[in-house]
Design a protein around this motif. Structure first.
Motif, PDB file in Angstrom:
ATOM      1  N   LEU A 104       0.826  -1.208   0.000  1.00  0.00           N
ATOM      2  CA  LEU A 104       0.000   0.000   0.000  1.00  0.00           C
ATOM      3  C   LEU A 104       0.862   1.261   0.000  1.00  0.00           C
ATOM      4  O   LEU A 104       0.593   2.205  -0.752  1.00  0.00           O
ATOM      5  N   LEU A 105       1.886   1.279   0.828  1.00  0.00           N
ATOM      6  CA  LEU A 105       2.753   2.452   0.903  1.00  0.00           C
ATOM      7  C   LEU A 105       3.518   2.657  -0.398  1.00  0.00           C
ATOM      8  O   LEU A 105       3.689   3.785  -0.856  1.00  0.00           O
ATOM      9  N   ALA A 106       3.966   1.567  -1.034  1.00  0.00           N
ATOM     10  CA  ALA A 106       4.696   1.662  -2.298  1.00  0.00           C
ATOM     11  C   ALA A 106       3.798   2.167  -3.429  1.00  0.00           C
ATOM     12  O   ALA A 106       4.244   2.907  -4.309  1.00  0.00           O
ATOM     13  N   GLN A 107       2.525   1.789  -3.395  1.00  0.00           N
ATOM     14  CA  GLN A 107       1.580   2.179  -4.445  1.00  0.00           C
ATOM     15  C   GLN A 107       1.002   3.577  -4.239  1.00  0.00           C
ATOM     16  O   GLN A 107       0.350   4.103  -5.127  1.00  0.00           O
ATOM     17  N   ILE A 141       1.340   3.941   8.264  1.00  0.00           N
ATOM     18  CA  ILE A 141      -0.114   3.803   8.320  1.00  0.00           C
ATOM     19  C   ILE A 141      -0.549   4.102   9.750  1.00  0.00           C
ATOM     20  O   ILE A 141       0.030   3.568  10.700  1.00  0.00           O
ATOM     21  N   ARG A 142      -1.560   4.973   9.907  1.00  0.00           N
ATOM     22  CA  ARG A 142      -2.071   5.300  11.232  1.00  0.00           C
ATOM     23  C   ARG A 142      -3.293   4.434  11.532  1.00  0.00           C
ATOM     24  O   ARG A 142      -4.221   4.344  10.729  1.00  0.00           O
ATOM     25  N   VAL A 143      -3.265   3.795  12.696  1.00  0.00           N
ATOM     26  CA  VAL A 143      -4.379   2.981  13.174  1.00  0.00           C
ATOM     27  C   VAL A 143      -5.089   3.767  14.266  1.00  0.00           C
ATOM     28  O   VAL A 143      -4.447   4.330  15.160  1.00  0.00           O
ATOM     29  N   TYR A 192     -12.282   0.020  13.853  1.00  0.00           N
ATOM     30  CA  TYR A 192     -10.896   0.370  13.562  1.00  0.00           C
ATOM     31  C   TYR A 192     -10.837   1.269  12.326  1.00  0.00           C
ATOM     32  O   TYR A 192     -11.636   1.117  11.404  1.00  0.00           O
ATOM     33  N   THR A 193      -9.892   2.185  12.325  1.00  0.00           N
ATOM     34  CA  THR A 193      -9.658   3.024  11.158  1.00  0.00           C
ATOM     35  C   THR A 193      -8.198   2.876  10.735  1.00  0.00           C
ATOM     36  O   THR A 193      -7.320   2.660  11.576  1.00  0.00           O
ATOM     37  N   LEU A 194      -7.965   2.981   9.446  1.00  0.00           N
ATOM     38  CA  LEU A 194      -6.618   2.974   8.881  1.00  0.00           C
ATOM     39  C   LEU A 194      -6.527   4.127   7.897  1.00  0.00           C
ATOM     40  O   LEU A 194      -7.456   4.347   7.112  1.00  0.00           O
ATOM     41  N   GLU A 195      -5.419   4.852   7.944  1.00  0.00           N
ATOM     42  CA  GLU A 195      -5.207   5.933   6.987  1.00  0.00           C
ATOM     43  C   GLU A 195      -3.716   6.123   6.775  1.00  0.00           C
ATOM     44  O   GLU A 195      -2.903   5.753   7.622  1.00  0.00           O
ATOM     45  N   TYR A 196      -3.373   6.678   5.630  1.00  0.00           N
ATOM     46  CA  TYR A 196      -1.982   7.013   5.381  1.00  0.00           C
ATOM     47  C   TYR A 196      -1.587   8.152   6.319  1.00  0.00           C
ATOM     48  O   TYR A 196      -2.375   9.060   6.561  1.00  0.00           O
ATOM     49  N   ALA A 197      -0.370   8.094   6.821  1.00  0.00           N
ATOM     50  CA  ALA A 197       0.149   9.152   7.682  1.00  0.00           C
ATOM     51  C   ALA A 197       1.284   9.856   6.945  1.00  0.00           C
ATOM     52  O   ALA A 197       2.261   9.225   6.561  1.00  0.00           O
ATOM     53  N   ASP A 198       1.106  11.146   6.742  1.00  0.00           N
ATOM     54  CA  ASP A 198       2.148  11.923   6.076  1.00  0.00           C
ATOM     55  C   ASP A 198       3.299  12.247   7.020  1.00  0.00           C
ATOM     56  O   ASP A 198       4.431  12.439   6.589  1.00  0.00           O
ATOM     57  N   GLY A 220      10.628  -2.801   8.886  1.00  0.00           N
ATOM     58  CA  GLY A 220      10.678  -1.579   8.089  1.00  0.00           C
ATOM     59  C   GLY A 220       9.347  -0.890   7.870  1.00  0.00           C
ATOM     60  O   GLY A 220       9.297   0.178   7.275  1.00  0.00           O
ATOM     61  N   VAL A 221       8.259  -1.469   8.335  1.00  0.00           N
ATOM     62  CA  VAL A 221       6.931  -0.864   8.189  1.00  0.00           C
ATOM     63  C   VAL A 221       6.576  -0.160   9.490  1.00  0.00           C
ATOM     64  O   VAL A 221       6.708  -0.740  10.571  1.00  0.00           O
ATOM     65  N   LYS A 222       6.134   1.090   9.371  1.00  0.00           N
ATOM     66  CA  LYS A 222       5.752   1.848  10.558  1.00  0.00           C
ATOM     67  C   LYS A 222       4.236   1.913  10.676  1.00  0.00           C
ATOM     68  O   LYS A 222       3.534   2.303   9.746  1.00  0.00           O
ATOM     69  N   ILE A 223       3.763   1.529  11.851  1.00  0.00           N
ATOM     70  CA  ILE A 223       2.363   1.677  12.217  1.00  0.00           C
ATOM     71  C   ILE A 223       2.328   2.745  13.291  1.00  0.00           C
ATOM     72  O   ILE A 223       3.024   2.648  14.309  1.00  0.00           O
ATOM     73  N   LEU A 224       1.541   3.775  13.054  1.00  0.00           N
ATOM     74  CA  LEU A 224       1.386   4.863  14.008  1.00  0.00           C
ATOM     75  C   LEU A 224       0.037   4.690  14.681  1.00  0.00           C
ATOM     76  O   LEU A 224      -0.983   4.529  14.004  1.00  0.00           O
ATOM     77  N   ILE A 225       0.021   4.700  15.986  1.00  0.00           N
ATOM     78  CA  ILE A 225      -1.228   4.512  16.707  1.00  0.00           C
ATOM     79  C   ILE A 225      -1.704   5.865  17.206  1.00  0.00           C
ATOM     80  O   ILE A 225      -0.988   6.564  17.932  1.00  0.00           O
TER      81      ILE A 225
END
Length: 113
Positions: free
Chosen positions: A21-24, A32-34, A46-52, A65-70
């Motif tokens: 998802l991040l690559a595309q 990704i923010r949860v 639950y919500t998921l969105e791209y985090a700038d 290497g994948v960051k999940i922001l809560i």
């Protein structure tokens, strides 16, 4: 490596799909923010969105290497949760296994703790 407890864990399938998802996305992302929001018959979803960017209050979990922001408002609702990505004959998507859930609505869209 930190001995600190991670508030959320990811399966390899979830890491792979978040990476895709991040690559595309077509622009740089912090991850990704949860979060959670009020919704459905059981109260929360639950919500998921791209985090700038990472905010000062985000809890950051990094896995392969994948960051999940809560979202800080969601942390108490998702402690101990495992995030997975499943593909079946009739559906595909992220699945959250939350040990704190007391109930889930019949359609599976919402939960309460």
């Amino acid at each position: 490596m930190s001995s600190r407890f991670a508030p959320i864990t990811l399966t390899d399938a979830a890491v792979d799909h978040v990476s895709q998802l991040l690559a595309q996305r077509g622009k740089p992302s912090a991850g990704i923010r949860v979060g959670v929001r009020s919704k459905g018959c059981s109260g929360l979803s639950y919500t998921l969105e791209y985090a700038d960017e990472v905010t000062d209050f985000d809890e950051v979990v990094e896995h392969n290497g994948v960051k999940i922001l809560i979202d800080p408002k969601a942390i108490m609702f998702i402690l101990g949760t495992q995030m997975d990505y499943v593909q079946g004959d009739l559906e595909e998507g992220f699945v959250f296994s939350n040990p704190n859930e007391k109930a889930r609505c019949g359609c599976g869209e919402s939960f309460h703790v």
